[in-house]
Motif scaffolding. Sequence first.
Motif, PDB file in Angstrom:
ATOM      1  N   VAL A  12      54.860 -32.093 -44.461  1.00 31.22           N
ATOM      2  CA  VAL A  12      53.413 -31.891 -44.385  1.00 31.22           C
ATOM      3  C   VAL A  12      52.840 -31.581 -45.765  1.00 31.22           C
ATOM      4  O   VAL A  12      51.821 -32.141 -46.165  1.00 31.22           O
ATOM      5  N   ALA A  13      53.484 -30.707 -46.510  1.00 32.31           N
ATOM      6  CA  ALA A  13      52.986 -30.347 -47.847  1.00 32.31           C
ATOM      7  C   ALA A  13      52.988 -31.552 -48.779  1.00 32.31           C
ATOM      8  O   ALA A  13      52.068 -31.710 -49.587  1.00 32.31           O
ATOM      9  N   ASP A  14      53.990 -32.397 -48.665  1.00 30.51           N
ATOM     10  CA  ASP A  14      54.048 -33.590 -49.513  1.00 30.51           C
ATOM     11  C   ASP A  14      52.946 -34.587 -49.180  1.00 30.51           C
ATOM     12  O   ASP A  14      52.550 -35.397 -50.025  1.00 30.51           O
ATOM     13  N   ALA A  15      52.428 -34.536 -47.953  1.00 31.58           N
ATOM     14  CA  ALA A  15      51.421 -35.503 -47.513  1.00 31.58           C
ATOM     15  C   ALA A  15      49.992 -35.109 -47.896  1.00 31.58           C
ATOM     16  O   ALA A  15      49.090 -35.945 -47.842  1.00 31.58           O
ATOM     17  N   TYR A  16      49.783 -33.846 -48.276  1.00 28.63           N
ATOM     18  CA  TYR A  16      48.436 -33.359 -48.581  1.00 28.63           C
ATOM     19  C   TYR A  16      48.446 -32.606 -49.897  1.00 28.63           C
ATOM     20  O   TYR A  16      49.137 -31.596 -50.033  1.00 28.63           O
ATOM     21  N   ALA A  17      47.631 -33.054 -50.826  1.00 24.32           N
ATOM     22  CA  ALA A  17      47.586 -32.433 -52.152  1.00 24.32           C
ATOM     23  C   ALA A  17      47.058 -31.004 -52.115  1.00 24.32           C
ATOM     24  O   ALA A  17      47.368 -30.208 -53.008  1.00 24.32           O
ATOM     25  N   ASN A  18      46.292 -30.646 -51.091  1.00 21.55           N
ATOM     26  CA  ASN A  18      45.705 -29.310 -51.049  1.00 21.55           C
ATOM     27  C   ASN A  18      46.533 -28.303 -50.238  1.00 21.55           C
ATOM     28  O   ASN A  18      46.074 -27.199 -49.978  1.00 21.55           O
ATOM     29  N   ILE A  19      47.759 -28.684 -49.849  1.00 18.91           N
ATOM     30  CA  ILE A  19      48.645 -27.761 -49.129  1.00 18.91           C
ATOM     31  C   ILE A  19      49.695 -27.197 -50.086  1.00 18.91           C
ATOM     32  O   ILE A  19      50.367 -27.947 -50.793  1.00 18.91           O
ATOM     33  N   THR A  20      49.814 -25.893 -50.064  1.00 18.96           N
ATOM     34  CA  THR A  20      50.879 -25.207 -50.796  1.00 18.96           C
ATOM     35  C   THR A  20      51.815 -24.585 -49.772  1.00 18.96           C
ATOM     36  O   THR A  20      51.383 -23.743 -48.981  1.00 18.96           O
ATOM     37  N   PRO A  21      53.081 -25.009 -49.755  1.00 19.58           N
ATOM     38  CA  PRO A  21      54.015 -24.412 -48.792  1.00 19.58           C
ATOM     39  C   PRO A  21      54.463 -23.033 -49.258  1.00 19.58           C
ATOM     40  O   PRO A  21      54.671 -22.806 -50.451  1.00 19.58           O
ATOM     41  N   LEU A  22      54.586 -22.120 -48.312  1.00 17.07           N
ATOM     42  CA  LEU A  22      55.101 -20.783 -48.590  1.00 17.07           C
ATOM     43  C   LEU A  22      56.128 -20.432 -47.529  1.00 17.07           C
ATOM     44  O   LEU A  22      55.978 -20.803 -46.366  1.00 17.07           O
ATOM     45  N   ASN A  23      57.155 -19.731 -47.937  1.00 15.98           N
ATOM     46  CA  ASN A  23      58.092 -19.160 -46.971  1.00 15.98           C
ATOM     47  C   ASN A  23      58.602 -17.850 -47.549  1.00 15.98           C
ATOM     48  O   ASN A  23      58.308 -17.496 -48.667  1.00 15.98           O
ATOM     49  N   GLY A  24      59.314 -17.149 -46.779  1.00 17.08           N
ATOM     50  CA  GLY A  24      59.791 -15.829 -47.147  1.00 17.08           C
ATOM     51  C   GLY A  24      59.868 -15.003 -45.879  1.00 17.08           C
ATOM     52  O   GLY A  24      59.440 -15.445 -44.807  1.00 17.08           O
ATOM     53  N   SER A  25      60.398 -13.836 -45.997  1.00 19.13           N
ATOM     54  CA  SER A  25      60.610 -12.973 -44.846  1.00 19.13           C
ATOM     55  C   SER A  25      59.287 -12.430 -44.290  1.00 19.13           C
ATOM     56  O   SER A  25      58.393 -12.065 -45.046  1.00 19.13           O
ATOM     57  N   LEU A  26      59.210 -12.368 -42.982  1.00 20.69           N
ATOM     58  CA  LEU A  26      58.041 -11.760 -42.335  1.00 20.69           C
ATOM     59  C   LEU A  26      57.878 -10.297 -42.734  1.00 20.69           C
ATOM     60  O   LEU A  26      56.758  -9.807 -42.864  1.00 20.69           O
ATOM     61  N   LEU A  45      57.609  -4.773 -36.490  1.00 20.69           N
ATOM     62  CA  LEU A  45      57.325  -5.946 -37.323  1.00 20.69           C
ATOM     63  C   LEU A  45      55.892  -6.436 -37.125  1.00 20.69           C
ATOM     64  O   LEU A  45      55.217  -6.778 -38.097  1.00 20.69           O
ATOM     65  N   ALA A  46      55.420  -6.459 -35.901  1.00 20.88           N
ATOM     66  CA  ALA A  46      54.057  -6.950 -35.649  1.00 20.88           C
ATOM     67  C   ALA A  46      53.028  -6.126 -36.424  1.00 20.88           C
ATOM     68  O   ALA A  46      52.098  -6.689 -37.012  1.00 20.88           O
ATOM     69  N   GLU A  47      53.188  -4.832 -36.460  1.00 23.10           N
ATOM     70  CA  GLU A  47      52.254  -3.976 -37.186  1.00 23.10           C
ATOM     71  C   GLU A  47      52.320  -4.245 -38.687  1.00 23.10           C
ATOM     72  O   GLU A  47      51.289  -4.267 -39.367  1.00 23.10           O
ATOM     73  N   THR A  48      53.523  -4.460 -39.205  1.00 23.65           N
ATOM     74  CA  THR A  48      53.692  -4.780 -40.631  1.00 23.65           C
ATOM     75  C   THR A  48      53.011  -6.100 -40.964  1.00 23.65           C
ATOM     76  O   THR A  48      52.309  -6.219 -41.967  1.00 23.65           O
ATOM     77  N   VAL A  49      53.215  -7.090 -40.117  1.00 22.39           N
ATOM     78  CA  VAL A  49      52.603  -8.407 -40.322  1.00 22.39           C
ATOM     79  C   VAL A  49      51.082  -8.308 -40.203  1.00 22.39           C
ATOM     80  O   VAL A  49      50.351  -8.876 -41.018  1.00 22.39           O
ATOM     81  N   ASN A  50      50.597  -7.590 -39.188  1.00 24.12           N
ATOM     82  CA  ASN A  50      49.147  -7.428 -39.030  1.00 24.12           C
ATOM     83  C   ASN A  50      48.520  -6.855 -40.300  1.00 24.12           C
ATOM     84  O   ASN A  50      47.489  -7.346 -40.769  1.00 24.12           O
ATOM     85  N   ALA A  51      49.132  -5.829 -40.850  1.00 28.43           N
ATOM     86  CA  ALA A  51      48.602  -5.211 -42.073  1.00 28.43           C
ATOM     87  C   ALA A  51      48.564  -6.221 -43.221  1.00 28.43           C
ATOM     88  O   ALA A  51      47.575  -6.285 -43.962  1.00 28.43           O
ATOM     89  N   ALA A  52      49.617  -7.030 -43.354  1.00 30.48           N
ATOM     90  CA  ALA A  52      49.661  -8.029 -44.424  1.00 30.48           C
ATOM     91  C   ALA A  52      48.609  -9.119 -44.212  1.00 30.48           C
ATOM     92  O   ALA A  52      47.982  -9.576 -45.177  1.00 30.48           O
ATOM     93  N   LEU A  53      48.416  -9.526 -42.971  1.00 31.44           N
ATOM     94  CA  LEU A  53      47.410 -10.557 -42.688  1.00 31.44           C
ATOM     95  C   LEU A  53      46.004 -10.052 -43.001  1.00 31.44           C
ATOM     96  O   LEU A  53      45.218 -10.743 -43.658  1.00 31.44           O
ATOM     97  N   PHE A  54      45.676  -8.844 -42.546  1.00 30.30           N
ATOM     98  CA  PHE A  54      44.346  -8.312 -42.822  1.00 30.30           C
ATOM     99  C   PHE A  54      44.144  -8.052 -44.315  1.00 30.30           C
ATOM    100  O   PHE A  54      43.033  -8.235 -44.830  1.00 30.30           O
ATOM    101  N   LYS A  55      45.197  -7.670 -45.002  1.00 28.55           N
ATOM    102  CA  LYS A  55      45.104  -7.475 -46.456  1.00 28.55           C
ATOM    103  C   LYS A  55      44.805  -8.798 -47.162  1.00 28.55           C
ATOM    104  O   LYS A  55      44.117  -8.823 -48.180  1.00 28.55           O
TER     105      LYS A  55
END
Length: 119
Positions: free
Chosen positions: A49-63, A93-103
Amino acid sequence: DTAIDFIMGGGYFSRLLAKTVGPKGKLYAYQPAEFIGFRAQYGVDQKTVADAYANITPLNGSLAALAFPESADVIFTAQNYHDLHLTAFPAGLAETVNAALFKALKPGGVLLIIDHAAV
């Protein structure tokens, strides 16, 4: 606009969001390392998907260490949020992720979650 497809899965919504933000916008397509470890195809899908669209930046890493390179106008996830509550993941984990998303949201930004609840 800047958007994040949080837990992009196979990339269906990443494709739609990339078109929505347009060529001057940016989409971060985030695929958790935990999901790629569970199913390697998720990593392949992310690259495709990232290779197909110039405006997509792929990210991964631990939740557990979720962070994004810049603030977003919209963070979107579909049919994944419930996974944060599975017993396979650490408690809280959900609370940690929620905080990161809102940040990661700009002031007035939108966190859009499509999900379900099941036994």
